[in-house]
Motif scaffolding. Structure first.
Motif, PDB file in Angstrom:
ATOM      1  N   MET A 292      12.283   5.397  -6.050  1.00 13.93           N
ATOM      2  CA  MET A 292      11.755   4.616  -5.049  1.00 13.93           C
ATOM      3  C   MET A 292      12.694   3.214  -4.917  1.00 13.93           C
ATOM      4  N   ASP A 293      13.295   2.743  -6.086  1.00 11.21           N
ATOM      5  CA  ASP A 293      14.493   1.681  -5.980  1.00 11.21           C
ATOM      6  C   ASP A 293      15.407   1.969  -5.192  1.00 11.21           C
ATOM      7  N   GLU A 294      15.888   3.500  -5.223  1.00 11.30           N
ATOM      8  CA  GLU A 294      16.999   3.789  -4.531  1.00 11.30           C
ATOM      9  C   GLU A 294      16.841   4.269  -3.133  1.00 11.30           C
ATOM     10  N   THR A 295      15.575   4.421  -2.688  1.00 13.32           N
ATOM     11  CA  THR A 295      15.370   4.763  -1.352  1.00 13.32           C
ATOM     12  C   THR A 295      14.248   3.819  -0.802  1.00 13.32           C
ATOM     13  N   TYR A 296      13.141   4.057  -0.700  1.00 10.55           N
ATOM     14  CA  TYR A 296      11.887   3.405  -0.114  1.00 10.55           C
ATOM     15  C   TYR A 296      12.037   1.749  -0.401  1.00 10.55           C
ATOM     16  N   ARG A 297      12.130   1.400  -1.610  1.00 11.44           N
ATOM     17  CA  ARG A 297      12.164  -0.004  -1.858  1.00 11.44           C
ATOM     18  C   ARG A 297      13.420  -0.762  -1.377  1.00 11.44           C
ATOM     19  N   LYS A 298      14.643   0.014  -1.492  1.00 12.65           N
ATOM     20  CA  LYS A 298      15.819  -0.579  -0.921  1.00 12.65           C
ATOM     21  C   LYS A 298      15.866  -0.656   0.462  1.00 12.65           C
ATOM     22  N   TYR A 299      15.389   0.184   1.314  1.00 16.73           N
ATOM     23  CA  TYR A 299      15.067   0.492   2.626  1.00 16.73           C
ATOM     24  C   TYR A 299      14.240  -0.749   3.167  1.00 16.73           C
ATOM     25  N   LEU A 300      13.426  -0.999   2.384  1.00 17.22           N
ATOM     26  CA  LEU A 300      12.469  -2.349   2.806  1.00 17.22           C
ATOM     27  C   LEU A 300      12.934  -3.639   2.611  1.00 17.22           C
ATOM     28  N   LYS A 301      13.905  -3.820   1.880  1.00 12.77           N
ATOM     29  CA  LYS A 301      14.473  -5.234   1.559  1.00 12.77           C
ATOM     30  C   LYS A 301      15.261  -5.551   2.361  1.00 12.77           C
TER      31      LYS A 301
ATOM     32  N   ALA B 127       0.784  -1.242   0.170  1.00 14.32           N
ATOM     33  CA  ALA B 127      -0.116   0.002  -0.048  1.00 14.32           C
ATOM     34  C   ALA B 127       0.874   1.221   0.034  1.00 14.32           C
ATOM     35  N   GLY B 128       2.033   1.132   0.718  1.00 13.80           N
ATOM     36  CA  GLY B 128       2.849   2.336   0.791  1.00 13.80           C
ATOM     37  C   GLY B 128       3.457   2.702  -0.313  1.00 13.80           C
ATOM     38  N   ASP B 129       3.951   1.723  -1.118  1.00 14.64           N
ATOM     39  CA  ASP B 129       4.775   1.672  -2.293  1.00 14.64           C
ATOM     40  C   ASP B 129       3.762   2.270  -3.276  1.00 14.64           C
ATOM     41  N   VAL B 130       2.581   1.604  -3.619  1.00 15.16           N
ATOM     42  CA  VAL B 130       1.473   2.397  -4.562  1.00 15.16           C
ATOM     43  C   VAL B 130       1.299   3.688  -4.277  1.00 15.16           C
ATOM     44  N   LEU B 131       0.816   4.124  -3.122  1.00 14.92           N
ATOM     45  CA  LEU B 131       0.539   5.181  -2.855  1.00 14.92           C
ATOM     46  C   LEU B 131       1.402   6.309  -3.043  1.00 14.92           C
ATOM     47  N   ILE B 132       2.852   6.051  -2.635  1.00 11.35           N
ATOM     48  CA  ILE B 132       3.989   7.015  -3.042  1.00 11.35           C
ATOM     49  C   ILE B 132       4.058   7.146  -4.265  1.00 11.35           C
ATOM     50  N   TRP B 133       4.035   5.988  -5.084  1.00 14.20           N
ATOM     51  CA  TRP B 133       4.549   6.084  -6.344  1.00 14.20           C
ATOM     52  C   TRP B 133       3.511   6.748  -7.211  1.00 14.20           C
ATOM     53  N   GLN B 134       2.202   6.490  -7.107  1.00 17.64           N
ATOM     54  CA  GLN B 134       1.300   7.148  -7.595  1.00 17.64           C
ATOM     55  C   GLN B 134       1.023   8.725  -7.189  1.00 17.64           C
ATOM     56  N   MET B 135       1.289   8.907  -5.993  1.00 19.02           N
ATOM     57  CA  MET B 135       1.080  10.527  -5.726  1.00 19.02           C
ATOM     58  C   MET B 135       2.386  11.243  -6.408  1.00 19.02           C
ATOM     59  N   PHE B 136       3.445  10.432  -6.513  1.00 15.35           N
ATOM     60  CA  PHE B 136       4.360  11.408  -7.038  1.00 15.35           C
ATOM     61  C   PHE B 136       4.526  11.236  -8.499  1.00 15.35           C
ATOM     62  N   ALA B 137       4.028  10.183  -9.090  1.00 11.52           N
ATOM     63  CA  ALA B 137       4.038   9.800 -10.709  1.00 11.52           C
ATOM     64  C   ALA B 137       2.819  10.405 -11.208  1.00 11.52           C
ATOM     65  N   SER B 138       1.846  10.300 -10.868  1.00 11.23           N
ATOM     66  CA  SER B 138       0.617  10.671 -11.372  1.00 11.23           C
ATOM     67  C   SER B 138       0.012  12.046 -10.786  1.00 11.23           C
ATOM     68  N   VAL B 139       0.334  12.465  -9.781  1.00  9.55           N
ATOM     69  CA  VAL B 139      -0.210  13.632  -9.427  1.00  9.55           C
ATOM     70  C   VAL B 139       0.784  15.016  -8.914  1.00  9.55           C
ATOM     71  N   ILE B 140       1.767  14.769  -8.157  1.00  7.62           N
ATOM     72  CA  ILE B 140       2.552  15.735  -7.558  1.00  7.62           C
ATOM     73  C   ILE B 140       3.529  16.141  -8.730  1.00  7.62           C
ATOM     74  N   ILE B 141       4.394  15.451  -9.031  1.00  2.00           N
ATOM     75  CA  ILE B 141       5.496  15.911 -10.367  1.00  2.00           C
ATOM     76  C   ILE B 141       4.787  16.206 -11.708  1.00  2.00           C
ATOM     77  N   PRO B 142       3.832  15.450 -12.138  1.00  2.00           N
ATOM     78  CA  PRO B 142       3.122  15.974 -13.332  1.00  2.00           C
ATOM     79  C   PRO B 142       2.150  17.410 -13.109  1.00  2.00           C
ATOM     80  N   GLY B 143       1.417  17.261 -12.229  1.00  2.00           N
ATOM     81  CA  GLY B 143       0.989  18.746 -11.760  1.00  2.00           C
ATOM     82  C   GLY B 143       1.855  19.623 -11.748  1.00  2.00           C
ATOM     83  N   TYR B 144       2.897  19.950 -11.099  1.00  2.00           N
ATOM     84  CA  TYR B 144       3.788  20.879 -10.741  1.00  2.00           C
ATOM     85  C   TYR B 144       4.565  21.069 -12.161  1.00  2.00           C
ATOM     86  N   THR B 145       4.918  20.148 -13.150  1.00  2.00           N
ATOM     87  CA  THR B 145       5.669  20.230 -14.325  1.00  2.00           C
ATOM     88  C   THR B 145       4.523  21.188 -15.234  1.00  2.00           C
TER      89      THR B 145
END
Length: 153
Positions: A144-153, A79-97
């Motif tokens: 996310m591969d270099e931060t969140y996902r790496k930390y959780l492995k 849930a955390g992975d999907v929420l973080i990824w989607q918020m940044f990739a679908s909402v925050i960064i594209p909206g800001y751009t």
């Protein structure tokens, strides 16, 4: 229906493999139309995008929860992975751009006194959407591969 067709139908992720995916980009449309739409419509576009993100998050967490042997931690991680990824990739960064592109375009057409330029920022914002999606998705995957996902492995 053959077993192969059933399997293919089951493999379809409605949040990622169907037109429902475009709801995640509704805020980009809102940002592109910001120069000509009332603020409440732009805000509504964000509400639609966030609702899409939350629905996808719940769907993916539910899938993990239904797998035999999964733990609450597994569900929370997904849930955390999907929420973080989607918020940044679908909402925050594209909206800001798109916001910065349309705002910069508005500034330029005013500065250079372009006649009848009311819709140019919106056109630039809309035209840029297809070009920013893949690079942003790849950037978020990498981060996310270099931060969140790496930390959780």
């Amino acid at each position: 229906m053959s077993d192969n067709n059933q399997m293919n139908k089951q493999d379809v992720d409605i949040y990622r493999d169907t037109y429902l995916r475009f709801l995640g980009y509704s805020n980009e449309l809102g940002e592109a139309f910001r120069p000509i739409w009332p603020k409440h419509l732009v805000n509504l576009s964000y509400a639609v995008a966030v609702a899409y993100v939350l629905a996808d998050t719940v769907d993916k967490a539910k899938m993990v929860h239904e797998k035999q042997g999964s733990s609450n931690r597994d569900v929370a991680i997904k849930a955390g992975d999907v929420l973080i990824w989607q918020m940044f990739a679908s909402v925050i960064i594209p909206g800001y751009t798109i916001n910065r592109l349309t705002n910069g375009t508005r500034f330029m057409v005013k500065r250079f006194k372009v006649p009848n330029a009311r819709y140019i920022p919106t056109a630039i914002g809309l035209a840029s959407i297809p070009f920013i999606i893949t690079p942003i998705d790849k950037l978020i995957d990498y981060l996310m591969d270099e931060t969140y996902r790496k930390y959780l492995k």
